[in-house]
Motif scaffolding. Structure first.
Motif, short mmCIF file in Angstrom:
data_model
loop_
_atom_site.label_atom_id
_atom_site.label_comp_id
_atom_site.label_asym_id
_atom_site.label_seq_id
_atom_site.Cartn_x
_atom_site.Cartn_y
_atom_site.Cartn_z
N ARG A 68 0.84 -1.20 0.00
CA ARG A 68 0.00 0.00 0.00
C ARG A 68 0.88 1.25 0.00
NH1 ARG A 68 -3.62 -0.52 4.55
NH2 ARG A 68 -4.66 -2.06 3.25
N ASN A 98 1.03 3.92 -3.07
CA ASN A 98 0.76 5.35 -2.80
C ASN A 98 1.95 6.22 -3.18
OD1 ASN A 98 -1.86 4.92 -1.92
ND2 ASN A 98 -1.26 4.71 0.22
N LYS A 99 3.14 5.78 -2.86
CA LYS A 99 4.35 6.54 -3.25
C LYS A 99 4.45 6.62 -4.78
CE LYS A 99 6.59 7.13 0.78
NZ LYS A 99 6.77 8.47 1.30
N ASP A 124 1.72 9.03 -6.11
CA ASP A 124 2.11 10.41 -5.79
C ASP A 124 3.22 10.88 -6.74
OD1 ASP A 124 0.29 10.51 -3.73
OD2 ASP A 124 1.78 10.21 -2.14
N GLU A 128 -5.85 5.35 -12.60
CA GLU A 128 -4.99 4.94 -11.48
C GLU A 128 -5.43 3.60 -10.89
OE1 GLU A 128 -4.74 7.92 -8.43
OE2 GLU A 128 -3.39 9.17 -9.61
N THR A 168 -3.30 0.17 -11.02
CA THR A 168 -2.87 -0.49 -9.78
C THR A 168 -3.36 -1.93 -9.72
OG1 THR A 168 -2.75 1.60 -8.59
CG2 THR A 168 -2.99 -0.39 -7.25
#
Length: 193
Positions: A74, A78-79, A82, A139, A143
């Protein structure tokens, strides 16, 4: 060798050896996930460090509501997202600047050719096209596709990582496959027959 939970507990108490052990257990898998997003080894290596710095800094707040691996993925996802948002924002800024500043250098919009480390040599060209097509996905589709199809994680774990239902992940993967099929059929019309 201690298990992930014990390792994370030791990290939350400042144990750097435990962090090194967790890093050694996960660095290759996390790196592959990161490079699937960034398509650049240096960026993926930098994000890999960021992921483990975050783990070290936030280990005390981990509630053990999910597995340690789910939590690590996770953070990595997220990194990555971003990073891509920031990169896309910089591209837009560069386009705007080049429109209004005389003698500005040309802004490139093409993704450089990218070689995923897990792809066999004879499949490199196809993989480059696939990863370009993956960039066109939303996104969530990106993912779900990367984690299930590229990294081979079970849908149940991907659902936990994405904080979605398993059905949602399954739907995202199906929509991603449909979109990718359409994109790739444009590039390789002879293969669609």
């Amino acid at each position: 060798m201690i298990d992930d939970k014990s390792c994370l507990h030791s990290i939350s108490q400042g144990n750097e050896e435990a962090l090194e052990q967790l890093y050694n257990n996960y660095c290759d898998r996390v790196f592959n996930t990161l490079i699937s997003y960034t398509k650049n080894e240096e960026d993926a290596e930098e994000l890999l460090q960021d992921v483990f710095v975050s783990i070290y800094n936030t280990a005390t707040s981990f509630k053990f509501n999910s597995s340690v691996s789910t939590w690590i993925y996770r953070i990595a996802v997220n990194k990555s997202l971003d990073f891509l948002r920031k990169k896309n924002s910089q591209k837009r800024s560069g386009i705007f600047t080049s429109l209004y500043v005389k003698h500005s250098s040309e802004v490139k919009h093409e993704t450089p050719d990218f070689d995923h480390p897990g792809v066999k040599l004879e499949n490199k060209e196809d993989a480059q096209q696939l990863f370009k097509a993956i960039d066109s996905l939303s996104e969530n589709q990106k993912t779900a596709f990367i984690l299930t199809q590229v990294e081979g994680l079970p849908q149940k774990e991907v659902a936990e990582i994405m904080k979605q239902s398993r059905k949602s992940v399954e739907s995202l993967v199906q929509r991603a496959k449909t979109s990718l099929r359409k994109e790739l059929e444009k590039l390789y019309p002879e293969r669609g027959k």
